[in-house]
Design a protein around this motif. Structure first.
Motif, PDB file in Angstrom:
ATOM      1  N   SER A   1       0.848  -1.200   0.000  1.00 59.12           N
ATOM      2  CA  SER A   1       0.000   0.000   0.000  1.00 59.12           C
ATOM      3  C   SER A   1       0.879   1.245   0.000  1.00 59.12           C
ATOM      4  O   SER A   1       2.118   1.155   0.021  1.00 59.12           O
ATOM      5  CB  SER A   1      -0.920  -0.017   1.220  1.00 59.12           C
TER       6      SER A   1
ATOM      7  N   THR B   1       1.598   3.396   2.290  1.00 53.78           N
ATOM      8  CA  THR B   1       2.486   3.575   3.444  1.00 53.78           C
ATOM      9  C   THR B   1       3.812   2.832   3.249  1.00 53.78           C
ATOM     10  O   THR B   1       4.860   3.280   3.719  1.00 53.78           O
ATOM     11  CB  THR B   1       1.773   3.079   4.723  1.00 53.78           C
TER      12      THR B   1
ATOM     13  N   THR C   1      -5.088  14.086   3.265  1.00 50.80           N
ATOM     14  CA  THR C   1      -6.372  13.411   3.054  1.00 50.80           C
ATOM     15  C   THR C   1      -7.222  13.360   4.335  1.00 50.80           C
ATOM     16  O   THR C   1      -8.424  13.108   4.270  1.00 50.80           O
ATOM     17  CB  THR C   1      -6.097  11.980   2.534  1.00 50.80           C
TER      18      THR C   1
ATOM     19  N   ASP D   1       4.847  13.517   0.148  1.00 47.97           N
ATOM     20  CA  ASP D   1       3.841  12.451   0.084  1.00 47.97           C
ATOM     21  C   ASP D   1       2.670  13.022  -0.719  1.00 47.97           C
ATOM     22  O   ASP D   1       1.892  13.824  -0.224  1.00 47.97           O
ATOM     23  CB  ASP D   1       3.409  12.068   1.510  1.00 47.97           C
TER      24      ASP D   1
HETATM   25  C1  PLP Z   1      -1.618  11.460   1.880  1.00 45.22           C
HETATM   26  C2  PLP Z   1      -1.594   9.992   2.167  1.00 45.22           C
HETATM   27  N1  PLP Z   1      -0.438   9.413   2.528  1.00 45.22           N
HETATM   28  C3  PLP Z   1      -0.348   8.115   2.800  1.00 45.22           C
HETATM   29  C4  PLP Z   1      -1.460   7.294   2.703  1.00 45.22           C
HETATM   30  C5  PLP Z   1      -1.330   5.846   3.057  1.00 45.22           C
HETATM   31  O1  PLP Z   1      -1.679   5.007   2.036  1.00 45.22           O
HETATM   32  P1  PLP Z   1      -2.155   3.507   2.340  1.00 45.22           P
HETATM   33  O2  PLP Z   1      -3.398   3.593   3.177  1.00 45.22           O
HETATM   34  O3  PLP Z   1      -2.389   2.981   0.959  1.00 45.22           O
HETATM   35  O4  PLP Z   1      -1.056   2.820   3.046  1.00 45.22           O
HETATM   36  C6  PLP Z   1      -2.687   7.844   2.323  1.00 45.22           C
HETATM   37  C7  PLP Z   1      -3.909   7.001   2.242  1.00 45.22           C
HETATM   38  O5  PLP Z   1      -5.000   7.464   2.037  1.00 45.22           O
HETATM   39  C8  PLP Z   1      -2.756   9.222   2.053  1.00 45.22           C
HETATM   40  O6  PLP Z   1      -3.909   9.792   1.692  1.00 45.22           O
END
Ligand code: PLP
Length: 376
Positions: free
Chosen positions: A66, A68, A144, A169
């Motif tokens: 994912s 992260t 987000t 990010d």
């Molecule tokens: C800005 C941002 N960074 C990191 C992530 C983490 O992604 P994941 O949930 O796919 O690990 C998200 C997930 O929505 C995000 O919106």
């Protein structure tokens, strides 16, 4: 839109609604050492770099997992053990980068603003002036948690004036909000397959300035998360180090075709902005109040304050809306009780109008007279 019949419409920040074409691209099996698959990977990386106008200066390093996973991989690969980061935080994903640095044992300081406030460029400038040990600055493009659009252009320019490494990010913004490396000279940007490029979940990628990544051998504490190693191996063999998410990549390849056909970042930004405008207008007509003012709102996800009407129960509202084919998203704010509705994914104005009609009917059924929050 070419949606799969009877699938729920995901009004979430990802995983999100994907087109039928994108799902259909997964109906094959690929050998990971096969030439067609290798060509697909090369095409994917080239096109991701082109989106950020970074083909001449940066390299694309994909990673399983994912979003992260690729954030953690980028931080532990790029920040050396004796480095020090400054994290700009105004939500959960800024905090998560701090947690990653706690795990990986890297030093850091933070500049934190509340979830509805962008970082102060003056404070950033001052921190970099006063602390020469800060080697890397970490920021979130669209946070987000709230849907706030952070001023990444100004942040990057300020960081570059101080000649530090800039890591963004851009998970929920990449592909829908312009980020041109020749205008905004970031050193690394991380995003994933399942956000604004409308692929399926399972893969992240980092676009990293080649001259910066070339200095990063031996920084990572983890073999799986070592983007330097992933880059070196992919460069010399054209193959992933470990089993690649073949079907995710095939779907991503199809999703990028559709992204390009829509007009790239400009086209996607236009559709999402229209979704966002219709959503906010429709919800406000029902009395709901968005958390952010228009100038801070990214066209990605909208936070609405929880209504004060005693007949409103979020879980019941969520369940009933879901029964009618639309999936909302709970809030994650510390400043106010709230819930969120996403504007991204393979959805257009008709879908948002239809979702608003369902929301209106369900509020009526629940006896909610008005979506207005308690006065602050
Ligand atoms: C800005 C941002 N960074 C990191 C992530 C983490 O992604 P994941 O949930 O796919 O690990 C998200 C997930 O929505 C995000 O919106």
């Amino acid at each position: 839109m070419t949606l799969t019949p009877n699938d729920p419409r995901l009004l979430t920040p990802g995983p999100l609604t994907t087109s039928h074409k994108t799902k259909k691209a997964m109906l094959h099996d690929w050998g990971s050492r096969d030439q067609n698959f290798i060509a697909m990977n090369a095409r994917m990386c080239d096109r991701l770099l082109a989106i950020a106008n970074a083909s001449d200066t940066h390299v694309c390093v994909p990673l399983q997992g994912s979003g992260t996973f690729v954030v953690e991989a980028a931080l532990c690969t790029l920040i050396p053990h004796d480095g020090k980061a400054l994290i700009l935080i105004n939500g959960a994903y800024g905090h998560r980068m701090g947690k990653i640095l706690d795990y990986t044992g890297r030093a850091y300081v933070i500049h934190e603003t509340s979830e509805d406030q962008p970082p102060s460029i003056d404070a950033l400038d001052q921190a970099l002036t006063e602390d020469p040990d800060i080697s890397h600055v970490l920021a979130v493009h669209c946070e987000t948690t709230s849907g706030i659009l952070n001023p990444v252009e100004e942040v990057v320019r300020t960081v570059k004036t101080h000649d530090r490494v800039m890591i963004v990010d851009a998970m929920s913004a990449f592909g829908a909000i312009e980020l041109d490396s020749t205008q905004v000279p970031f050193d690394a940007v991380m995003a994933s397959s399942n956000k604004c490029l409308e692929g399926v979940p399972g893969m992240g990628f980092a676009l990293i300035r080649e001259s910066v990544l070339a200095e990063c051998e031996g920084n990572a504490h983890s073999l799986c998360l070592d983007l330097y190693d992933q880059w070196q191996v992919m460069r010399s063999t054209t193959q992933w180090r470990f089993t690649p998410p073949t079907h995710v990549i095939a779907a991503f390849d199809a999703a990028i075709d559709q992204f390009e056909a829509e007009g790239g970042v400009a086209g996607r930004h236009k559709r999402y902005s229209e979704n966002c405008r219709i959503l906010i207008k429709g919800m406000c007509a029902l009395g709901f109040a968005p958390l952010l003012s228009d100038n801070l709102q990214a066209p990605i996800i909208v936070t609405f304050k929880m209504p004060a009407d005693p007949a409103f129960d979020f879980q019941e509202f969520y369940d009933r809306v879901k029964e009618n084919g639309y999936v909302l998203y709970p809030g994650k704010l510390t400043v106010a009780p709230s819930f969120r509705i996403g504007c991204i994914g393979h959805l257009d104005a008709d879908d948002i109008h239809a979702a608003l009609a369902v929301i209106k009917r369900i509020l009526g059924d629940m006896g909610v007279k008005n979506g207005a929050p308690t006065a602050a």
